[in-house]
Design a protein around this motif. Sequence first.
Motif, PDB file in Angstrom:
ATOM      1  N   ARG A  57       0.825  -1.214   0.000  1.00 11.07           N
ATOM      2  CA  ARG A  57       0.000   0.000   0.000  1.00 11.07           C
ATOM      3  C   ARG A  57       0.855   1.258   0.000  1.00 11.07           C
ATOM      4  NH1 ARG A  57      -3.127  -3.012   3.528  1.00 11.07           N
ATOM      5  NH2 ARG A  57      -2.200  -1.996   5.341  1.00 11.07           N
ATOM      6  N   LEU A  58       1.986   1.214   0.670  1.00  3.37           N
ATOM      7  CA  LEU A  58       2.874   2.375   0.754  1.00  3.37           C
ATOM      8  C   LEU A  58       3.548   2.711  -0.575  1.00  3.37           C
ATOM      9  CD1 LEU A  58       4.680   1.719   4.151  1.00  3.37           C
ATOM     10  CD2 LEU A  58       3.171   3.656   3.614  1.00  3.37           C
ATOM     11  N   TYR A  59       3.755   1.709  -1.421  1.00  8.96           N
ATOM     12  CA  TYR A  59       4.507   1.910  -2.664  1.00  8.96           C
ATOM     13  C   TYR A  59       3.714   1.437  -3.881  1.00  8.96           C
ATOM     14  CZ  TYR A  59       8.169   2.850   0.614  1.00  8.96           C
ATOM     15  OH  TYR A  59       8.891   3.391   1.632  1.00  8.96           O
ATOM     16  N   PRO A  60       2.765   2.269  -4.342  1.00  6.88           N
ATOM     17  CA  PRO A  60       1.926   1.900  -5.480  1.00  6.88           C
ATOM     18  C   PRO A  60       2.507   2.289  -6.843  1.00  6.88           C
ATOM     19  CG  PRO A  60       1.116   3.919  -4.531  1.00  6.88           C
ATOM     20  CD  PRO A  60       2.290   3.488  -3.691  1.00  6.88           C
ATOM     21  N   SER A  61       3.749   2.753  -6.880  1.00  5.19           N
ATOM     22  CA  SER A  61       4.372   3.183  -8.136  1.00  5.19           C
ATOM     23  C   SER A  61       5.476   2.222  -8.546  1.00  5.19           C
ATOM     24  CB  SER A  61       4.973   4.585  -7.966  1.00  5.19           C
ATOM     25  OG  SER A  61       3.969   5.510  -7.664  1.00  5.19           O
ATOM     26  N   PRO A  62       5.868   2.265  -9.839  1.00  8.69           N
ATOM     27  CA  PRO A  62       6.952   1.383 -10.282  1.00  8.69           C
ATOM     28  C   PRO A  62       8.318   1.883  -9.806  1.00  8.69           C
ATOM     29  CG  PRO A  62       6.143   2.696 -12.104  1.00  8.69           C
ATOM     30  CD  PRO A  62       5.264   2.993 -10.933  1.00  8.69           C
ATOM     31  N   PHE A  63       9.287   0.978  -9.867  1.00  8.67           N
ATOM     32  CA  PHE A  63      10.653   1.269  -9.452  1.00  8.67           C
ATOM     33  C   PHE A  63      11.625   0.814 -10.525  1.00  8.67           C
ATOM     34  CE2 PHE A  63       8.362   1.232  -5.543  1.00  8.67           C
ATOM     35  CZ  PHE A  63       9.058   2.062  -4.675  1.00  8.67           C
ATOM     36  N   LEU A  64      12.784   1.472 -10.556  1.00 12.86           N
ATOM     37  CA  LEU A  64      13.920   1.024 -11.347  1.00 12.86           C
ATOM     38  C   LEU A  64      15.017   0.653 -10.356  1.00 12.86           C
ATOM     39  CD1 LEU A  64      14.050   3.817 -14.077  1.00 12.86           C
ATOM     40  CD2 LEU A  64      13.179   1.495 -14.349  1.00 12.86           C
ATOM     41  N   VAL A  65      15.567  -0.540 -10.500  1.00 16.96           N
ATOM     42  CA  VAL A  65      16.638  -0.995  -9.629  1.00 16.96           C
ATOM     43  C   VAL A  65      17.921  -0.981 -10.452  1.00 16.96           C
ATOM     44  CG1 VAL A  65      17.523  -2.912  -8.253  1.00 16.96           C
ATOM     45  CG2 VAL A  65      15.062  -2.454  -8.318  1.00 16.96           C
ATOM     46  N   ALA A  66      18.919  -0.234  -9.989  1.00 16.38           N
ATOM     47  CA  ALA A  66      20.196  -0.158 -10.693  1.00 16.38           C
ATOM     48  C   ALA A  66      20.932  -1.482 -10.543  1.00 16.38           C
ATOM     49  CB  ALA A  66      21.025   0.988 -10.141  1.00 16.38           C
ATOM     50  N   LEU A  67      21.260  -2.104 -11.669  1.00 15.37           N
ATOM     51  CA  LEU A  67      21.955  -3.386 -11.653  1.00 15.37           C
ATOM     52  C   LEU A  67      23.446  -3.236 -11.918  1.00 15.37           C
ATOM     53  CD1 LEU A  67      19.392  -5.542 -13.650  1.00 15.37           C
ATOM     54  CD2 LEU A  67      19.705  -5.426 -11.172  1.00 15.37           C
ATOM     55  N   GLY A  68      23.847  -2.111 -12.481  1.00 17.04           N
ATOM     56  CA  GLY A  68      25.260  -1.892 -12.784  1.00 17.04           C
ATOM     57  C   GLY A  68      25.449  -1.677 -14.271  1.00 17.04           C
ATOM     58  N   MET A  69      26.673  -1.900 -14.703  1.00 21.21           N
ATOM     59  CA  MET A  69      27.026  -1.690 -16.101  1.00 21.21           C
ATOM     60  C   MET A  69      26.781  -2.956 -16.912  1.00 21.21           C
ATOM     61  SD  MET A  69      27.795   1.350 -16.266  1.00 21.21           S
ATOM     62  CE  MET A  69      28.601   2.745 -15.569  1.00 21.21           C
ATOM     63  N   ALA A  70      26.411  -2.781 -18.159  1.00 18.02           N
ATOM     64  CA  ALA A  70      26.156  -3.906 -19.051  1.00 18.02           C
ATOM     65  C   ALA A  70      27.365  -4.821 -19.093  1.00 18.02           C
ATOM     66  CB  ALA A  70      25.832  -3.394 -20.457  1.00 18.02           C
TER      67      ALA A  70
END
Length: 156
Positions: A22-35
């Motif tokens: 309920r607190l986080y109803p928006s999407p997220f991007l998680v940084a994975l690093g460099m290709a």
Amino acid sequence: MYSYLEQFTDEYRRVGDASFKRLYPSPFLVALGMAGKLDEKPSSGTTIINLADGVLERGPIAVGRTSENDVVIPEYSVSRKHCFVALVEGIYRITDWGSANGTMVDETDIGRMTPRTLKGGEILTLGRVMLHFLPPRHFADYVRKVAPPRDDDGFE
């Protein structure tokens, strides 16, 4: 807009699954690093980008290297105006703005100015930067999987 994974795992443990969703109803991007250097095990210092605060509902989220964007990625392989993420009729879409190094979704170049639907779980590559796209329904699951259990919190 930028946070660290540890902040979310601590909060998840504190409030539980239902409240966290309920607190986080928006999407997220998680940084994975460099290709090419994908680390399968995120650390507590993993950068989390919250596409929240109603911004996505008001219009597209601009992603690029300079401060005029909603999400700034200060990496030379990311164009000044690289791409944007939009919510259109309940569907998330990413569109490359004509960037020099392209935008890839799960290793497929999406081309310029052609929207690509995001369902959740995709790996986005912007230049050399890899991000994991997690809509709200996937973010709590991601945090639950990476949050190590504590003896005193009741989670297994």
